[in-house]
Design an enzyme around this catalytic site. Structure first.
Site, PDB file in Angstrom:
ATOM      1  CB  THR A  75     -12.226   0.144  12.971  1.00  0.00           C
ATOM      2  OG1 THR A  75     -13.352   0.569  12.955  1.00  0.00           O
ATOM      3  CG2 THR A  75     -12.158  -1.274  12.930  1.00  0.00           C
ATOM      4  CD  GLU A  83     -11.221  -4.535  11.345  1.00  0.00           C
ATOM      5  OE1 GLU A  83      -9.930  -4.016  11.548  1.00  0.00           O
ATOM      6  OE2 GLU A  83     -12.091  -4.056  10.954  1.00  0.00           O
ATOM      7  CE  LYS A 126     -15.591   0.496  -7.493  1.00  0.00           C
ATOM      8  NZ  LYS A 126     -15.545   1.013  -6.300  1.00  0.00           N
ATOM      9  CD1 TRP A 143     -12.569  -1.050 -10.891  1.00  0.00           C
ATOM     10  CD2 TRP A 143     -11.350  -2.259  -9.042  1.00  0.00           C
ATOM     11  NE1 TRP A 143     -13.357  -1.811 -10.232  1.00  0.00           N
ATOM     12  CE2 TRP A 143     -12.786  -2.465  -9.214  1.00  0.00           C
ATOM     13  CE3 TRP A 143     -10.567  -2.837  -8.178  1.00  0.00           C
ATOM     14  CZ2 TRP A 143     -13.340  -2.909  -8.195  1.00  0.00           C
ATOM     15  CZ3 TRP A 143     -11.091  -3.454  -7.403  1.00  0.00           C
ATOM     16  CH2 TRP A 143     -12.313  -3.704  -7.425  1.00  0.00           C
TER      17      TRP A 143
HETATM   18  P1  ADP Z   1      -8.285   2.702  10.462  1.00  0.00           P
HETATM   19  O1  ADP Z   1      -7.556   2.854   9.057  1.00  0.00           O
HETATM   20  O2  ADP Z   1      -9.673   2.656  10.058  1.00  0.00           O
HETATM   21  O3  ADP Z   1      -7.568   3.398  11.296  1.00  0.00           O
HETATM   22  P2  ADP Z   1      -6.724   0.080  10.843  1.00  0.00           P
HETATM   23  O4  ADP Z   1      -5.736   0.895  11.477  1.00  0.00           O
HETATM   24  O5  ADP Z   1      -7.288  -0.971  11.398  1.00  0.00           O
HETATM   25  O6  ADP Z   1      -7.878   1.070  10.840  1.00  0.00           O
HETATM   26  O7  ADP Z   1      -6.122   0.198   9.651  1.00  0.00           O
HETATM   27  C1  ADP Z   1      -6.112  -1.148   8.961  1.00  0.00           C
HETATM   28  C2  ADP Z   1      -5.996  -0.885   7.097  1.00  0.00           C
HETATM   29  O8  ADP Z   1      -4.523  -0.163   6.701  1.00  0.00           O
HETATM   30  C3  ADP Z   1      -5.738  -2.048   6.399  1.00  0.00           C
HETATM   31  O9  ADP Z   1      -7.160  -2.598   6.345  1.00  0.00           O
HETATM   32  C4  ADP Z   1      -5.163  -1.426   5.132  1.00  0.00           C
HETATM   33  O10 ADP Z   1      -5.985  -0.772   4.511  1.00  0.00           O
HETATM   34  C5  ADP Z   1      -3.927  -0.366   5.861  1.00  0.00           C
HETATM   35  N1  ADP Z   1      -2.849  -1.015   5.818  1.00  0.00           N
HETATM   36  C6  ADP Z   1      -2.446  -1.790   6.934  1.00  0.00           C
HETATM   37  N2  ADP Z   1      -1.062  -1.859   6.572  1.00  0.00           N
HETATM   38  C7  ADP Z   1      -0.833  -1.474   5.420  1.00  0.00           C
HETATM   39  C8  ADP Z   1       0.166  -1.528   4.585  1.00  0.00           C
HETATM   40  N3  ADP Z   1       1.508  -1.881   4.858  1.00  0.00           N
HETATM   41  N4  ADP Z   1       0.217  -0.869   3.088  1.00  0.00           N
HETATM   42  C9  ADP Z   1      -1.034  -0.371   2.883  1.00  0.00           C
HETATM   43  N5  ADP Z   1      -1.703  -0.375   3.604  1.00  0.00           N
HETATM   44  C10 ADP Z   1      -1.967  -0.960   4.903  1.00  0.00           C
END
Ligand code: ADP
Length: 551
Positions: free
Chosen positions: A182, A326, A436, A441
């Site tokens: 991640t 994940e 918050k 929220w």
């Molecule tokens: P990181 O952001 O740490 O690089 P990831 O690439 O795994 O990790 O990102 C996953 C996160 O990206 C999701 O948990 C969510 O918060 C966000 N995300 C993914 N797709 C979307 C979407 N279509 N709209 C909004 N947020 C999204």
């Protein structure tokens, strides 16, 4: 490369090679555009597997990559897991300290690296050689190796002379085949391992009609990087569908993408919203022929409504999708349900702007602070939990995170969502980005979308900053469009937000900036923004009394 009886990647390539030997793989590289077919791809992948085998690698070994999207990187996608080892894609845009941590944690034995990323890797190495102790060799993607202190060999020399046939092993379904960390936007990077069967089932899920199905008449260009979550699995699913592949190579600019779409006849492409914002600007100013383009998949961050409209106007269907490292990564896509297909445009647009319907094969629940499930009413929200064959059930070597982030077989995603009556998931925010304020929220993502819908705003990020009375208040960082009158813009933005939201949602302060800093995966870097602007004096005392949170 037929593979055994288990669910593995091997049969996807075997079938494409047998049935579609002449379908093309096109790649923009440091050395110009390279073009070959599945037949040659299969030969070179076998050579790579042979080279890795001769070098002593196999099951249990992790092979890292530090590369853009191109044909050689694609060769590692089937070559490394096919011969039994584990493909560990590393994001070269991460800070050095994360790269060091990731390589040391994964104990990669070899690193494939692009020429243009070599200085970055050398820098990370020089700063802390001990974190690279496990790495025995560096393979530079290309014909030759530039001057370097690292123990490096050129990719073409590495595979040269190895047979174009390889005796592929029958891998087990549970065998680790891939790995990605991640990005650390949520703290220290956490490793996620993908088994053969996770990648197989994710590929099959993408290929069904409610995924991102690809066929033999598709031309697929993953702009989403191959260094992060396997370019959303598209190199695997494009092979399963025997589509033509187009890889946009090092640091593609909007002009490069436009040219590839036109010249290669790209039908499906995919990436994060920032990439498409760039292309939209380019399309507005230049004469670009998008007629071949059929579908544009957008995820990673929320696709703004204006973007969906822009591509609709040009007959390109924007499919909004959700996922995370994940979940391999695709977990939902905003397909329009049958009952809604005849609905008016605005109703359909509202659904398509959400993150979508859970992908067949996965299950989810949305859990509130008390541990109960929230009703599907589009209003109440809670944390999204998901489980399924391509969702990880643990982090690599992180018992602390495993304790906190899994329950009842579900992964707790950290995304705060609502679900409407039709089952569409809508991300309200990431848990750590929610503001918050006075016990209520405020969704930073909703505010950002609202601000970005203003005609004088190019980009906008909203972060919560500490506040004596209200605990936190929203602060907006806004990039105005060129030539906008910023003097008048702040109050105009307030009025604009007030049209759709209560007073207490209106950001107390608007700061105009030149650019929103982005993370290594192209998302707004809220952590950096909070560090730079999270000073309470900026919003101190500015909330009017009649704007008390909740009012
Ligand atoms: P990181 O952001 O740490 O690089 P990831 O690439 O795994 O990790 O990102 C996953 C996160 O990206 C999701 O948990 C969510 O918060 C966000 N995300 C993914 N797709 C979307 C979407 N279509 N709209 C909004 N947020 C999204």
């Amino acid at each position: 490369m037929p593979g055994g009886t288990d669910q593995t990647l091997a049969p996807f390539l075997w079938r494409a090679e047998q049935l579609y030997p002449e379908t093309e793989v096109v790649s923009r590289t440091h050395e110009g555009v390279v073009r070959y077919d599945y037949d040659e791809y299969g030969d070179r992948t076998a050579q790579l597997a042979g080279a890795l085998d001769d070098a002593g690698y196999g099951e249990g070994d992790r092979i890292g990559t530090f590369c853009w999207n191109h044909h050689r990187h694609f060769e590692t996608y089937f070559g490394v897991p096919g011969m039994g080892a584990q493909l560990h894609t590393i994001n070269p845009l991460l800070p050095d300290k994360h790269v060091q941590y990731i390589v040391e944690n994964a104990e990669d034995r070899t690193l494939f690296v692009d020429r243009s990323f070599l200085p970055k890797l050398e820098g990370a190495y020089a700063d802390d050689p001990s974190s690279f102790e496990s790495v025995e060799r560096y393979v530079v993607m290309g014909e030759s190796v530039p001057d370097t202190d690292l123990e490096a060999v050129a990719y073409e020399s590495f595979i040269d002379g190895h047979p174009t046939e390889y005796d592929w092993p029958d891998n087990d379904a549970d065998q680790p085949a891939g790995m990605c960390y991640t990005s650390g936007t949520t703290g220290r990077p956490k490793g996620v391992e993908y088994t053969q069967s996770m990648l197989w089932s994710h590929t099959m899920a993408l290929q069904q009609p409610q995924g991102i199905p690809l066929d033999d008449d598709d031309v697929v260009m993953p702009v989403v990087p191959m260094f992060h979550v396997n370019a959303w699995g598209l190199p695997f699913s494009a092979t399963a569908g025997a589509a033509k592949h187009v890889y946009p190579g090092p640091q593609p600019e909007p002009a490069d993408l436009a040219r590839l779409i036109e010249e290669e006849g790209v039908t499906v492409t995919a990436g994060v919203p920032t990439v498409w914002l760039g292309l939209m600007e380019y399309v507005k100013d230049n004469d670009v022929d998008l007629s071949a383009l059929d579908r544009l998949v957008v995820g990673g961050s929320a696709a703004p409504e204006a973007m969906i409209r822009f591509f609709d106007d040009r007959d390109v269907e924007l499919l909004h999708a959700w996922g995370m490292t994940e979940t391999s990564p695709v977990g939902a896509a905003a397909h329009v349900k049958r009952d809604l297909r005849d609905a008016d445009y605005e109703t359909r647009l509202e659904k398509r702007s959400k993150q979508g319907l859970i992908t067949p094969g996965l299950a989810f629940r949305v859990v509130d602070d008390d541990g109960g499930e929230v009703p599907w009413n589009g209003e109440d929200f809670g944390e999204l939990w998901v489980k399924g064959p391509w969702v990880t059930t643990e982090y690599f070597g992180r018992p602390d995170a495993n304790q906190a982030e899994f329950e009842d077989g579900y992964l707790k995603t950290g995304d705060v969502v609502s679900v409407d009556e039709d089952g569409y998931l809508k991300i309200v925010d990431r848990a750590k980005d929610v503001i918050k304020s006075g016990g209520e929220w405020i969704s930073s993502q909703e505010l950002e979308n609202e601000l970005m819908a203003h005609e004088d705003v190019s980009e906008a990020a909203v972060v919560g900053v500490p506040h004596d009375r209200w605990q936190e208040r929203p602060l907006a960082l806004v990039v105005p469009v060129e030539g906008a009158d910023t003097g008048a813009l702040e109050s105009s933005l307030r009025d604009h937000v007030l049209e759709s939201y209560p007073k207490w949602w209106v950001p107390d302060t608007v700061v105009f900036i030149d650019e929103v800093p982005k993370t290594a995966t192209g998302k707004f870097n809220k952590q950096a923004l909070r560090e730079e602007y999270g000073d309470e004096s900026l919003v101190e005392g500015r909330v009017p009394d009649d704007a008390a949170p909740g009012s």
